[in-house]
Design a protein around this motif. Structure first.
Motif, PDB file in Angstrom:
ATOM      1  N   VAL A  75       0.822  -1.215   0.000  1.00  0.00           N
ATOM      2  CA  VAL A  75       0.000   0.000   0.000  1.00  0.00           C
ATOM      3  C   VAL A  75       0.857   1.267   0.000  1.00  0.00           C
ATOM      4  CG1 VAL A  75      -1.703   1.306   1.346  1.00  0.00           C
ATOM      5  CG2 VAL A  75      -1.963  -1.163   1.071  1.00  0.00           C
ATOM      6  N   LEU A  76       1.852   1.324   0.864  1.00  0.00           N
ATOM      7  CA  LEU A  76       2.745   2.491   0.963  1.00  0.00           C
ATOM      8  C   LEU A  76       4.196   2.009   0.889  1.00  0.00           C
ATOM      9  CD1 LEU A  76       0.977   4.501   3.829  1.00  0.00           C
ATOM     10  CD2 LEU A  76       1.016   5.079   1.404  1.00  0.00           C
ATOM     11  N   PRO A  77       4.636   1.560  -0.279  1.00  0.00           N
ATOM     12  CA  PRO A  77       5.983   0.985  -0.383  1.00  0.00           C
ATOM     13  C   PRO A  77       7.099   2.008  -0.179  1.00  0.00           C
ATOM     14  CG  PRO A  77       4.998   1.200  -2.553  1.00  0.00           C
ATOM     15  CD  PRO A  77       3.939   1.548  -1.554  1.00  0.00           C
ATOM     16  N   GLU A  78       6.784   3.287  -0.269  1.00  0.00           N
ATOM     17  CA  GLU A  78       7.816   4.311  -0.142  1.00  0.00           C
ATOM     18  C   GLU A  78       8.315   4.475   1.291  1.00  0.00           C
ATOM     19  OE1 GLU A  78       4.652   4.481  -1.291  1.00  0.00           O
ATOM     20  OE2 GLU A  78       4.018   6.556  -1.420  1.00  0.00           O
ATOM     21  N   ASN A  79       7.559   4.015   2.274  1.00  0.00           N
ATOM     22  CA  ASN A  79       7.955   4.167   3.674  1.00  0.00           C
ATOM     23  C   ASN A  79       7.580   2.923   4.458  1.00  0.00           C
ATOM     24  OD1 ASN A  79       8.843   6.919   3.484  1.00  0.00           O
ATOM     25  ND2 ASN A  79       6.717   7.520   3.374  1.00  0.00           N
ATOM     26  N   GLY A  80       8.488   2.436   5.291  1.00  0.00           N
ATOM     27  CA  GLY A  80       8.197   1.300   6.143  1.00  0.00           C
ATOM     28  C   GLY A  80       7.865   1.741   7.555  1.00  0.00           C
ATOM     29  N   PHE A  81       7.600   0.770   8.407  1.00  0.00           N
ATOM     30  CA  PHE A  81       7.301   1.060   9.812  1.00  0.00           C
ATOM     31  C   PHE A  81       8.549   1.530  10.542  1.00  0.00           C
ATOM     32  CE2 PHE A  81       3.546  -1.525   9.023  1.00  0.00           C
ATOM     33  CZ  PHE A  81       2.592  -0.868   9.777  1.00  0.00           C
ATOM     34  N   ILE A  97       2.699  11.547  26.886  1.00  0.00           N
ATOM     35  CA  ILE A  97       2.903  10.116  27.071  1.00  0.00           C
ATOM     36  C   ILE A  97       4.366   9.853  27.401  1.00  0.00           C
ATOM     37  CG2 ILE A  97       2.747   7.839  25.978  1.00  0.00           C
ATOM     38  CD1 ILE A  97       0.017   9.250  26.379  1.00  0.00           C
ATOM     39  N   SER A  98       4.592   9.223  28.549  1.00  0.00           N
ATOM     40  CA  SER A  98       5.961   8.904  28.951  1.00  0.00           C
ATOM     41  C   SER A  98       6.140   7.419  29.235  1.00  0.00           C
ATOM     42  CB  SER A  98       6.350   9.724  30.188  1.00  0.00           C
ATOM     43  OG  SER A  98       5.451   9.440  31.242  1.00  0.00           O
ATOM     44  N   ALA A  99       5.051   6.669  29.292  1.00  0.00           N
ATOM     45  CA  ALA A  99       5.138   5.238  29.596  1.00  0.00           C
ATOM     46  C   ALA A  99       4.270   4.468  28.611  1.00  0.00           C
ATOM     47  CB  ALA A  99       4.662   4.972  31.021  1.00  0.00           C
ATOM     48  N   PRO A 100       4.690   3.243  28.268  1.00  0.00           N
ATOM     49  CA  PRO A 100       3.860   2.450  27.357  1.00  0.00           C
ATOM     50  C   PRO A 100       2.560   2.069  28.043  1.00  0.00           C
ATOM     51  CG  PRO A 100       5.617   1.093  28.253  1.00  0.00           C
ATOM     52  CD  PRO A 100       5.856   2.506  28.734  1.00  0.00           C
ATOM     53  N   GLY A 101       1.555   1.886  27.280  1.00  0.00           N
ATOM     54  CA  GLY A 101       0.281   1.484  27.839  1.00  0.00           C
ATOM     55  C   GLY A 101      -0.348   0.414  26.984  1.00  0.00           C
ATOM     56  N   GLY A 102      -1.396  -0.171  27.517  1.00  0.00           N
ATOM     57  CA  GLY A 102      -2.112  -1.195  26.792  1.00  0.00           C
ATOM     58  C   GLY A 102      -2.280  -2.430  27.654  1.00  0.00           C
ATOM     59  N   ARG A 103      -2.948  -3.410  27.104  1.00  0.00           N
ATOM     60  CA  ARG A 103      -3.169  -4.650  27.835  1.00  0.00           C
ATOM     61  C   ARG A 103      -1.879  -5.440  27.994  1.00  0.00           C
ATOM     62  NH1 ARG A 103      -7.385  -9.351  26.307  1.00  0.00           N
ATOM     63  NH2 ARG A 103      -5.726  -9.840  24.882  1.00  0.00           N
ATOM     64  N   PHE A 104      -0.966  -5.293  27.044  1.00  0.00           N
ATOM     65  CA  PHE A 104       0.329  -5.974  27.081  1.00  0.00           C
ATOM     66  C   PHE A 104       1.443  -4.934  27.089  1.00  0.00           C
ATOM     67  CE2 PHE A 104      -2.610  -8.547  24.434  1.00  0.00           C
ATOM     68  CZ  PHE A 104      -2.849  -9.555  25.358  1.00  0.00           C
ATOM     69  N   ASN A 105       2.627  -5.359  27.418  1.00  0.00           N
ATOM     70  CA  ASN A 105       3.783  -4.469  27.434  1.00  0.00           C
ATOM     71  C   ASN A 105       4.847  -5.035  26.488  1.00  0.00           C
ATOM     72  OD1 ASN A 105       5.605  -2.499  28.044  1.00  0.00           O
ATOM     73  ND2 ASN A 105       5.939  -3.130  30.155  1.00  0.00           N
ATOM     74  N   LEU A 106       4.557  -5.023  25.195  1.00  0.00           N
ATOM     75  CA  LEU A 106       5.447  -5.605  24.193  1.00  0.00           C
ATOM     76  C   LEU A 106       6.307  -4.568  23.487  1.00  0.00           C
ATOM     77  CD1 LEU A 106       2.945  -8.145  22.583  1.00  0.00           C
ATOM     78  CD2 LEU A 106       4.700  -8.599  24.302  1.00  0.00           C
ATOM     79  N   GLU A 107       5.951  -3.303  23.604  1.00  0.00           N
ATOM     80  CA  GLU A 107       6.712  -2.249  22.931  1.00  0.00           C
ATOM     81  C   GLU A 107       6.652  -0.969  23.756  1.00  0.00           C
ATOM     82  OE1 GLU A 107       4.834  -1.580  19.139  1.00  0.00           O
ATOM     83  OE2 GLU A 107       3.007  -0.850  20.055  1.00  0.00           O
ATOM     84  N   LYS A 108       7.655  -0.119  23.577  1.00  0.00           N
ATOM     85  CA  LYS A 108       7.707   1.147  24.316  1.00  0.00           C
ATOM     86  C   LYS A 108       6.812   2.202  23.693  1.00  0.00           C
ATOM     87  CE  LYS A 108      12.343   0.483  26.065  1.00  0.00           C
ATOM     88  NZ  LYS A 108      13.719   0.937  26.084  1.00  0.00           N
ATOM     89  N   GLU A 109       6.681   2.178  22.373  1.00  0.00           N
ATOM     90  CA  GLU A 109       5.835   3.132  21.675  1.00  0.00           C
ATOM     91  C   GLU A 109       5.289   2.471  20.415  1.00  0.00           C
ATOM     92  OE1 GLU A 109       9.675   2.926  20.367  1.00  0.00           O
ATOM     93  OE2 GLU A 109       9.414   4.361  21.988  1.00  0.00           O
ATOM     94  N   PRO A 110       4.224   3.014  19.863  1.00  0.00           N
ATOM     95  CA  PRO A 110       3.675   2.435  18.629  1.00  0.00           C
ATOM     96  C   PRO A 110       4.655   2.560  17.465  1.00  0.00           C
ATOM     97  CG  PRO A 110       2.140   4.012  19.606  1.00  0.00           C
ATOM     98  CD  PRO A 110       3.442   4.143  20.333  1.00  0.00           C
ATOM     99  N   SER A 111       4.432   1.767  16.439  1.00  0.00           N
ATOM    100  CA  SER A 111       5.144   1.895  15.170  1.00  0.00           C
ATOM    101  C   SER A 111       4.244   2.671  14.221  1.00  0.00           C
ATOM    102  CB  SER A 111       5.450   0.520  14.583  1.00  0.00           C
ATOM    103  OG  SER A 111       6.270  -0.219  15.439  1.00  0.00           O
ATOM    104  N   VAL A 112       4.853   3.384  13.301  1.00  0.00           N
ATOM    105  CA  VAL A 112       4.080   4.224  12.391  1.00  0.00           C
ATOM    106  C   VAL A 112       4.637   4.128  10.975  1.00  0.00           C
ATOM    107  CG1 VAL A 112       3.378   5.869  14.179  1.00  0.00           C
ATOM    108  CG2 VAL A 112       5.518   6.235  12.946  1.00  0.00           C
ATOM    109  N   VAL A 113       3.768   4.421  10.021  1.00  0.00           N
ATOM    110  CA  VAL A 113       4.181   4.622   8.636  1.00  0.00           C
ATOM    111  C   VAL A 113       3.855   6.065   8.311  1.00  0.00           C
ATOM    112  CG1 VAL A 113       3.844   3.978   6.220  1.00  0.00           C
ATOM    113  CG2 VAL A 113       3.747   2.215   8.003  1.00  0.00           C
ATOM    114  N   GLU A 114       4.869   6.803   7.935  1.00  0.00           N
ATOM    115  CA  GLU A 114       4.697   8.220   7.632  1.00  0.00           C
ATOM    116  C   GLU A 114       4.426   8.401   6.143  1.00  0.00           C
ATOM    117  OE1 GLU A 114       7.130  12.397   8.261  1.00  0.00           O
ATOM    118  OE2 GLU A 114       7.796  10.594   9.272  1.00  0.00           O
ATOM    119  N   TYR A 115       3.544   9.329   5.839  1.00  0.00           N
ATOM    120  CA  TYR A 115       3.300   9.697   4.447  1.00  0.00           C
ATOM    121  C   TYR A 115       3.073  11.207   4.404  1.00  0.00           C
ATOM    122  CZ  TYR A 115       1.630  10.013  -0.268  1.00  0.00           C
ATOM    123  OH  TYR A 115       1.516  10.368  -1.587  1.00  0.00           O
TER     124      TYR A 115
END
Length: 192
Positions: A75-81, A97-115
């Motif tokens: 979908v967006l091959p020009e930019n990865g996560f 936001i200074s601490a990860p949140g959610g039901r699990f603690n698998l990552e410090k922050e979300p991953s994003v695809v920029e466009y």
């Protein structure tokens, strides 16, 4: 008044383009998208729409995460996560936001695809949407192991919504001291 029912929309539906924000929450990989669906998703994202992808599996290497990466490469091959930048307005669009949140603690922050200078796709492995459900008498459905992780997840979810709907105009965050003081009063049981 907001409609409390989830609105399900297909990528083939022309109404897709009247929705500024899509949420996709999965615990396993969905079916592969066909060419027309991939094309519609790309047009949606490059036209200003935002996709929030929520992994509810609790697995570091989930089939949903693999599906999402493969799909976004088409979908967006020009930019990865990439991890969200620490100073980005997504992490301070309403709450700082200074601490990860959610039901699990698998990552410090979300991953994003920029466009085009904005985050078009936001992906959380921590199941941010899993912190919200309550049963009929108001008890949370999902247990959260770490103290404060539910509240952090709620804050990050709200930040994602605000960022997706308003962009980065709140980069200066001049409104936050008043809001944070009021939230502290509410949390402490002060009258509303």
């Amino acid at each position: 008044e907001p409609d409390p029912a989830a609105k399900k929309i297909k990528l083939s539906d022309p109404a897709l383009f009247s929705e500024p924000f899509l949420a996709l929450s999965c615990s396993a990989a969905p079916e592969s998208l066909d060419y027309d669906e991939l094309r519609a998703l790309r047009l949606y994202l490059v036209s200003g729409g935002t996709l929030f992808a929520n992994d509810s599996s609790g697995r570091r290497q989930s089939s949903f995460a693999a599906w999402l990466r493969r799909t976004m490469e088409l979908v967006l091959p020009e930019n990865g996560f990439q991890p969200v930048a620490k100073e980005h307005s997504l992490l301070k669009s309403f709450f700082i936001i200074s601490a990860p949140g959610g039901r699990f603690n698998l990552e410090k922050e979300p991953s994003v695809v920029e466009y085009a200078g904005r985050y078009a796709v936001i992906f959380s492995r921590n199941d941010l949407l899993g912190v919200w459900p309550k049963d009929s008498i108001g008890r949370y459905v999902n247990d959260i192991p770490a103290a404060g992780q539910r509240r952090s997840g709620e804050k990050l979810t709200l930040n994602i919504l605000i960022y997706a709907l308003t962009g980065s105009y709140k980069q200066d965050a001049v409104h936050q001291p008043y809001i944070m003081q009021r939230l502290r009063e509410i949390d402490a049981g002060a009258p509303r």
